[in-house]
Scaffold this motif. Structure first.
Motif, PDB file in Angstrom:
ATOM      1  N   SER A  94     -13.500  19.676  -1.539  1.00 31.69           N
ATOM      2  CA  SER A  94     -12.846  19.650  -0.232  1.00 31.69           C
ATOM      3  C   SER A  94     -11.545  18.863  -0.301  1.00 31.69           C
ATOM      4  N   VAL A  95     -11.562  17.726  -1.002  1.00 29.39           N
ATOM      5  CA  VAL A  95     -10.342  16.927  -1.143  1.00 29.39           C
ATOM      6  C   VAL A  95      -9.272  17.711  -1.886  1.00 29.39           C
ATOM      7  N   MET A  96      -9.646  18.413  -2.952  1.00 29.73           N
ATOM      8  CA  MET A  96      -8.676  19.211  -3.702  1.00 29.73           C
ATOM      9  C   MET A  96      -8.128  20.351  -2.859  1.00 29.73           C
ATOM     10  N   ASP A  97      -8.994  20.925  -1.991  1.00 33.16           N
ATOM     11  CA  ASP A  97      -8.497  21.972  -1.096  1.00 33.16           C
ATOM     12  C   ASP A  97      -7.440  21.430  -0.154  1.00 33.16           C
ATOM     13  N   ILE A  98      -7.682  20.228   0.388  1.00 37.35           N
ATOM     14  CA  ILE A  98      -6.715  19.644   1.322  1.00 37.35           C
ATOM     15  C   ILE A  98      -5.419  19.286   0.602  1.00 37.35           C
ATOM     16  N   VAL A  99      -5.535  18.683  -0.602  1.00 37.77           N
ATOM     17  CA  VAL A  99      -4.338  18.322  -1.357  1.00 37.77           C
ATOM     18  C   VAL A  99      -3.567  19.575  -1.776  1.00 37.77           C
ATOM     19  N   GLY A 100      -4.288  20.641  -2.084  1.00 40.21           N
ATOM     20  CA  GLY A 100      -3.631  21.856  -2.549  1.00 40.21           C
ATOM     21  C   GLY A 100      -2.802  22.558  -1.495  1.00 40.21           C
ATOM     22  N   ILE A 101      -3.142  22.359  -0.216  1.00 44.52           N
ATOM     23  CA  ILE A 101      -2.389  23.048   0.842  1.00 44.52           C
ATOM     24  C   ILE A 101      -1.213  22.213   1.347  1.00 44.52           C
ATOM     25  N   ILE A 102      -1.102  20.962   0.905  1.00 41.72           N
ATOM     26  CA  ILE A 102       0.003  20.114   1.389  1.00 41.72           C
ATOM     27  C   ILE A 102       1.369  20.672   0.985  1.00 41.72           C
ATOM     28  N   PRO A 103       1.605  21.083  -0.291  1.00 41.58           N
ATOM     29  CA  PRO A 103       2.932  21.633  -0.624  1.00 41.58           C
ATOM     30  C   PRO A 103       3.317  22.843   0.220  1.00 41.58           C
ATOM     31  N   GLY A 104       2.354  23.735   0.451  1.00 42.74           N
ATOM     32  CA  GLY A 104       2.665  24.905   1.276  1.00 42.74           C
ATOM     33  C   GLY A 104       3.030  24.529   2.699  1.00 42.74           C
ATOM     34  N   ILE A 105       2.337  23.533   3.254  1.00 46.31           N
ATOM     35  CA  ILE A 105       2.642  23.081   4.616  1.00 46.31           C
ATOM     36  C   ILE A 105       4.047  22.472   4.674  1.00 46.31           C
ATOM     37  N   LEU A 106       4.385  21.658   3.676  1.00 44.83           N
ATOM     38  CA  LEU A 106       5.712  21.029   3.663  1.00 44.83           C
ATOM     39  C   LEU A 106       6.820  22.070   3.490  1.00 44.83           C
ATOM     40  N   ILE A 107       6.592  23.058   2.631  1.00 42.61           N
ATOM     41  CA  ILE A 107       7.599  24.113   2.452  1.00 42.61           C
ATOM     42  C   ILE A 107       7.782  24.912   3.733  1.00 42.61           C
ATOM     43  N   THR A 108       6.672  25.237   4.403  1.00 40.35           N
ATOM     44  CA  THR A 108       6.766  25.970   5.672  1.00 40.35           C
ATOM     45  C   THR A 108       7.497  25.147   6.722  1.00 40.35           C
ATOM     46  N   LEU A 109       7.199  23.846   6.778  1.00 38.75           N
ATOM     47  CA  LEU A 109       7.908  22.977   7.718  1.00 38.75           C
ATOM     48  C   LEU A 109       9.398  22.932   7.402  1.00 38.75           C
ATOM     49  N   GLY A 110       9.751  22.874   6.120  1.00 42.94           N
ATOM     50  CA  GLY A 110      11.163  22.892   5.739  1.00 42.94           C
ATOM     51  C   GLY A 110      11.852  24.190   6.130  1.00 42.94           C
ATOM     52  N   LEU A 111      11.134  25.304   6.041  1.00 41.26           N
ATOM     53  CA  LEU A 111      11.717  26.589   6.461  1.00 41.26           C
ATOM     54  C   LEU A 111      11.981  26.614   7.967  1.00 41.26           C
ATOM     55  N   TRP A 112      11.050  26.068   8.756  1.00 44.96           N
ATOM     56  CA  TRP A 112      11.272  26.021  10.206  1.00 44.96           C
ATOM     57  C   TRP A 112      12.449  25.114  10.556  1.00 44.96           C
ATOM     58  N   ILE A 113      12.564  23.975   9.868  1.00 40.10           N
ATOM     59  CA  ILE A 113      13.702  23.080  10.123  1.00 40.10           C
ATOM     60  C   ILE A 113      15.015  23.782   9.781  1.00 40.10           C
ATOM     61  N   THR A 114      15.031  24.509   8.670  1.00 40.93           N
ATOM     62  CA  THR A 114      16.233  25.245   8.281  1.00 40.93           C
ATOM     63  C   THR A 114      16.579  26.328   9.293  1.00 40.93           C
ATOM     64  N   PHE A 115      15.568  27.021   9.791  1.00 43.74           N
ATOM     65  CA  PHE A 115      15.799  28.090  10.767  1.00 43.74           C
ATOM     66  C   PHE A 115      16.432  27.538  12.038  1.00 43.74           C
ATOM     67  N   PHE A 116      15.883  26.451  12.579  1.00 44.02           N
ATOM     68  CA  PHE A 116      16.428  25.902  13.822  1.00 44.02           C
ATOM     69  C   PHE A 116      17.764  25.197  13.584  1.00 44.02           C
ATOM     70  N   SER A 117      17.995  24.678  12.387  1.00 47.21           N
ATOM     71  CA  SER A 117      19.299  24.086  12.081  1.00 47.21           C
ATOM     72  C   SER A 117      20.383  25.151  12.044  1.00 47.21           C
ATOM     73  N   CYS A 118      20.063  26.304  11.477  1.00 48.69           N
ATOM     74  CA  CYS A 118      21.037  27.404  11.441  1.00 48.69           C
ATOM     75  C   CYS A 118      21.247  28.024  12.816  1.00 48.69           C
ATOM     76  N   ALA A 119      20.281  27.843  13.719  1.00 50.17           N
ATOM     77  CA  ALA A 119      20.419  28.413  15.063  1.00 50.17           C
ATOM     78  C   ALA A 119      21.466  27.684  15.887  1.00 50.17           C
ATOM     79  N   THR A 120      21.764  26.427  15.554  1.00 49.04           N
ATOM     80  CA  THR A 120      22.730  25.661  16.338  1.00 49.04           C
ATOM     81  C   THR A 120      24.161  26.149  16.146  1.00 49.04           C
ATOM     82  N   ARG A 121      24.467  26.720  14.951  1.00 53.59           N
ATOM     83  CA  ARG A 121      25.808  27.218  14.617  1.00 53.59           C
ATOM     84  C   ARG A 121      26.873  26.123  14.739  1.00 53.59           C
ATOM     85  N   LYS A 122      26.504  24.902  14.377  1.00 52.58           N
ATOM     86  CA  LYS A 122      27.473  23.817  14.373  1.00 52.58           C
ATOM     87  C   LYS A 122      28.212  23.785  13.042  1.00 52.58           C
TER      88      LYS A 122
END
Length: 349
Positions: A94-122
């Motif tokens: 169970s611990v390995m399952d939780i640790v294994g999904i952390i990189p995917g969660i961080l990458i997905t969060l980074g993609l959302w931050i990039t998407f909303f940053s590009c939406a500002t068009r600053k």
């Protein structure tokens, strides 16, 4: 503006000089377009595109399915107070399952931050999302390399000790070729994984540099884009196979309810996860190719603009050295006329 040939004064929209009749080059408008902002806007348009949004949503669903739905052992509670070996293995899993999904969660969060940053068009784009993805890929590269190196070292250490397996159920003549094949395979995989992560980190770094500086940079890896297509195709085949397996298991369970070797729901969710990941991989591969093409066009445009500006500029003339004229020495020679005048003035006085 003025005619480039005869120098006559013309209006800004004049195409032919009325004085000499020569064609005039179109002059830039009073408010020239900032090329750096144009480059940033092009990159931001890709980051705020519908394709980028679909890929990010697909990866988000993948993380949700991987966190809650499959197997359920990540948040499973175990009854009993006696810590057995089986229970310890399950908890470690169970611990390995939780640790294994952390990189995917961080990458997905980074993609959302990039998407909303590009939406500002600053003009100043927030690149923290790309930085997060870069760091996660860098950590994954280090961890993957360490794991493969450990496997490689263990294989190298075990290879000379094959003779000790003579008295076991495994013959050394069979084990030694297997270890050699494993050594070669691990070496190839190690080099391939290292190159892949280096290319991914370089691509992310170049895109981030373009958003920060506004300088077009087409040096994104085609290797990463091609691998995205290949992995997406493999995942599509895996998802289709899982869907067919889920259908077969469902039919078998319908005709024989006593069968419980697999759950159709888990197989179906595995298929959905594979198809969503494949969709995201293929979209990101297409976005990389599109980004590369647009940046190449902007680099060519910048080159042509610079060439036209230099070609219509006044030619440079090197200063010519003109030596100073020699100064002749003035020699005061006696003048008899002046002497006579001076003598006359003295007698008059």
């Amino acid at each position: 503006m003025f005619c480039k040939d005869c120098g006559a004064q013309l209006s800004d929209d004049t195409q032919f000089c009325p004085n000499c009749g020569n064609a005039q080059v179109a002059t830039p408008s009073a408010e020239p377009v900032d090329f750096a902002n144009k480059v940033r806007a092009t990159a931001q348009k890709l980051g705020f595109s519908t394709a980028f949004l679909i890929a990010t949503i697909c990866l988000t669903f993948v993380q949700v399915l991987g966190l809650f739905l499959p197997a359920g052992n990540a948040f499973e509670t175990y009854s009993g107070t006696v810590l057995t070996v089986d229970l310890l293995i399950k908890r470690l899993s169970s611990v390995m399952d939780i640790v294994g999904i952390i990189p995917g969660i961080l990458i997905t969060l980074g993609l959302w931050i990039t998407f909303f940053s590009c939406a500002t068009r600053k003009a100043k784009v927030n690149t923290s999302g790309l930085t997060m993805i870069f760091v996660v890929n860098l950590v994954q590269m280090v961890v993957s390399s360490l794991i493969l190196l450990c496997v490689l070292l263990l294989t190298v250490i075990a290879l000379p000790e094959v003779n000790y397996f003579n008295h076991s159920f495994i013959e050394s003549s069979v084990l030694k070729p297997v270890l050699i094949a494993l050594l070669i395979s691990v070496s190839i995989i190690f080099v391939f994984v290292l190159i892949y992560y280096i290319k991914v980190c370089t691509t992310i770094s170049n895109i981030r540099s373009t958003l920060k500086t506004g300088v077009p940079n087409k040096k994104v890896s085609r290797f990463v884009a091609i691998m995205s297509y290949i992995s997406g195709g493999i995942l599509i085949l895996s998802g289709i196979f899982s869907l067919l397996s889920a259908g077969i298991v469902t039919l078998d369970s319908y005709y024989d309810p006593t069968l419980s070797y697999a759950l159709p729901s888990e197989i179906f969710l595995s298929a959905v996860t594979s198809l969503l990941t494949a969709t995201a991989q293929i979209i990101f591969g297409a976005l990389i190719f599109t980004y590369r093409r647009k940046m190449a066009a902007l680099e060519e445009e910048d080159r042509l603009t610079t060439f036209q500006t230099l070609s219509h500029a006044e030619p440079y003339t090197a200063p010519v050295y003109i030596p100073p004229e020699p100064v002749s020495e003035v020699i005061n020679e006696p003048n008899p006329v002046n002497e006579e005048l001076e003598e006359t003035k003295r007698w008059d006085c």
